[in-house]
Design a protein around this motif. Structure first.
Motif, short mmCIF file in Angstrom:
data_model
loop_
_atom_site.label_atom_id
_atom_site.label_comp_id
_atom_site.label_asym_id
_atom_site.label_seq_id
_atom_site.Cartn_x
_atom_site.Cartn_y
_atom_site.Cartn_z
N LEU A 32 -33.70 -8.53 -36.54
CA LEU A 32 -32.34 -7.96 -35.97
C LEU A 32 -31.06 -9.19 -35.79
O LEU A 32 -31.82 -10.57 -35.68
CB LEU A 32 -32.37 -7.38 -34.20
CG LEU A 32 -30.51 -7.34 -34.08
CD1 LEU A 32 -29.90 -6.18 -34.53
CD2 LEU A 32 -30.92 -6.60 -32.66
N MET A 34 -27.35 -11.08 -37.10
CA MET A 34 -25.56 -10.68 -36.39
C MET A 34 -25.00 -12.25 -36.95
O MET A 34 -25.50 -13.34 -36.59
CB MET A 34 -25.25 -10.63 -35.00
CG MET A 34 -25.56 -9.07 -34.64
SD MET A 34 -25.19 -8.39 -33.16
CE MET A 34 -25.93 -7.12 -33.10
N CYS A 39 -19.23 -12.38 -33.62
CA CYS A 39 -19.83 -12.04 -32.49
C CYS A 39 -20.53 -13.81 -31.90
O CYS A 39 -19.69 -14.44 -32.34
CB CYS A 39 -21.00 -12.37 -33.56
SG CYS A 39 -21.49 -11.11 -35.73
N ALA A 44 -27.66 -12.62 -30.50
CA ALA A 44 -27.51 -11.28 -31.40
C ALA A 44 -27.08 -10.24 -30.60
O ALA A 44 -26.94 -9.18 -30.87
CB ALA A 44 -28.35 -11.05 -31.43
N GLY A 45 -26.03 -11.08 -29.77
CA GLY A 45 -25.24 -9.52 -29.03
C GLY A 45 -26.07 -9.34 -27.62
O GLY A 45 -27.11 -9.36 -27.58
N PHE A 57 -24.29 -2.04 -28.43
CA PHE A 57 -24.02 -3.78 -28.65
C PHE A 57 -22.57 -3.63 -27.53
O PHE A 57 -21.76 -3.23 -27.94
CB PHE A 57 -23.75 -3.86 -29.76
CG PHE A 57 -25.96 -3.42 -30.91
CD1 PHE A 57 -26.26 -4.34 -30.42
CD2 PHE A 57 -25.62 -2.66 -31.24
CE1 PHE A 57 -27.88 -4.25 -30.84
CE2 PHE A 57 -26.99 -2.48 -31.73
CZ PHE A 57 -27.79 -3.22 -31.73
N CYS A 82 -18.05 -8.26 -36.83
CA CYS A 82 -19.78 -8.83 -36.97
C CYS A 82 -20.57 -7.47 -37.63
O CYS A 82 -20.04 -6.29 -37.95
CB CYS A 82 -19.38 -8.84 -35.31
SG CYS A 82 -21.43 -8.94 -35.37
N THR A 83 -21.29 -8.33 -38.54
CA THR A 83 -21.90 -7.35 -39.04
C THR A 83 -24.23 -7.49 -38.77
O THR A 83 -24.17 -8.90 -38.48
CB THR A 83 -22.72 -8.06 -40.82
OG1 THR A 83 -20.44 -8.03 -41.36
CG2 THR A 83 -23.19 -7.59 -40.86
N GLU A 84 -24.27 -6.24 -38.29
CA GLU A 84 -25.51 -5.58 -37.69
C GLU A 84 -26.38 -5.72 -38.65
O GLU A 84 -26.07 -4.89 -39.29
CB GLU A 84 -24.85 -4.89 -36.44
CG GLU A 84 -24.28 -5.21 -35.29
CD GLU A 84 -23.99 -4.39 -34.32
OE1 GLU A 84 -25.10 -2.94 -34.29
OE2 GLU A 84 -23.08 -4.02 -33.80
N GLU A 85 -27.26 -6.39 -38.86
CA GLU A 85 -28.28 -6.34 -39.51
C GLU A 85 -30.00 -5.84 -38.91
O GLU A 85 -29.87 -7.05 -38.81
CB GLU A 85 -28.52 -7.40 -41.19
CG GLU A 85 -29.06 -6.82 -42.28
CD GLU A 85 -29.28 -8.26 -42.89
OE1 GLU A 85 -30.66 -8.77 -43.18
OE2 GLU A 85 -28.30 -7.97 -43.68
#
Length: 218
Positions: A32, A34, A39, A44-45, A57, A82-85
């Motif tokens: 995970l 971000m 962010c 990572a949140g 989140f 913010c991008t979460e992957e």
């Protein structure tokens, strides 16, 4: 953030979408990550809770503000993203997934004329899955709170989970912008988002069986 917190959460809400007689799978998060200007730095949140079986989140460091400026050439827009992957394994073999909705919650203080714009973009593996945009004005706030469910369109599904159990990578990009109104006196309407309360991002996945290839008969 320990990834094990998420491992049993991501698909609990989707068990009813599985074919009858097939036990629900519990994907494990392998990774995970971000990134983006919105962010938290070095993290990572956080997870502030669970709704419908998927995590919420929470981004406590996400803050945007528009000052009341006297320079008419000053930029009247500020934004962060913010991008979460998420990479998962142990997925339900023979199913495919889509992101049905992404709900964004938070706190804002807006002048008349100031707009809060929320944009969601999603990807499933290498497939650009869908997006949605919502605009919030002062009249749309409840007190200073907002909750915006965005239906992700088009309703694009991922590729199938194969026998390895690898789920196509889930990517969710959230962009939040404040757009001020330039006034005749040269000032810009003010606004703050994320000041007194963390910004929350929650997604609802939907699963379905993959289409089976047609069998030709002689």
């Amino acid at each position: 953030m320990p990834l094990t917190i998420l491992s049993a959460l991501l698909l609990l809400a989707s068990a009813s979408a599985l074919p009858q007689g097939q036990p629900p799978a519990s994907p494990n998060i392998q990774n995970l990550t971000m990134w983006g200007t919105g962010c938290p730095i070095g993290a990572a949140g956080l997870i502030s809770g669970v709704r419908n079986g998927t995590p919420i989140f929470s981004f406590s460091e996400w803050r945007l503000s528009l000052p009341n400026v006297d320079d008419p050439e000053n930029e009247a827009t500020v934004s962060k993203f913010c991008t979460e992957e998420m990479t998962l394994n142990n997925g339900p073999v023979g199913l495919q997934v889509r992101i049905e909705t992404v709900t964004v919650t938070g706190w804002a203080e807006l002048d008349e004329g100031t707009k809060l714009v929320i944009e969601i973009e999603t990807k499933l593996g290498y497939i650009v899955a869908g997006q949605q945009i919502a605009t919030i004005a002062k009249a749309d706030l409840k007190g200073n709170d907002f909750e915006v469910p965005l239906e992700i369109l088009p309703s694009t599904y991922s590729s199938c989970v194969d026998e390895t159990g690898a789920v196509p990578k889930i990517v969710i990009k959230t962009t939040v912008s404040l757009i001020g109104e330039k006034r005749a006196d040269g000032t810009v309407s003010k606004g703050v988002v994320g000041g007194a309360k963390a910004l929350g991002v929650h997604f609802d996945p939907v699963w379905r069986p993959c289409a089976r290839p047609m069998v030709r008969t002689k």
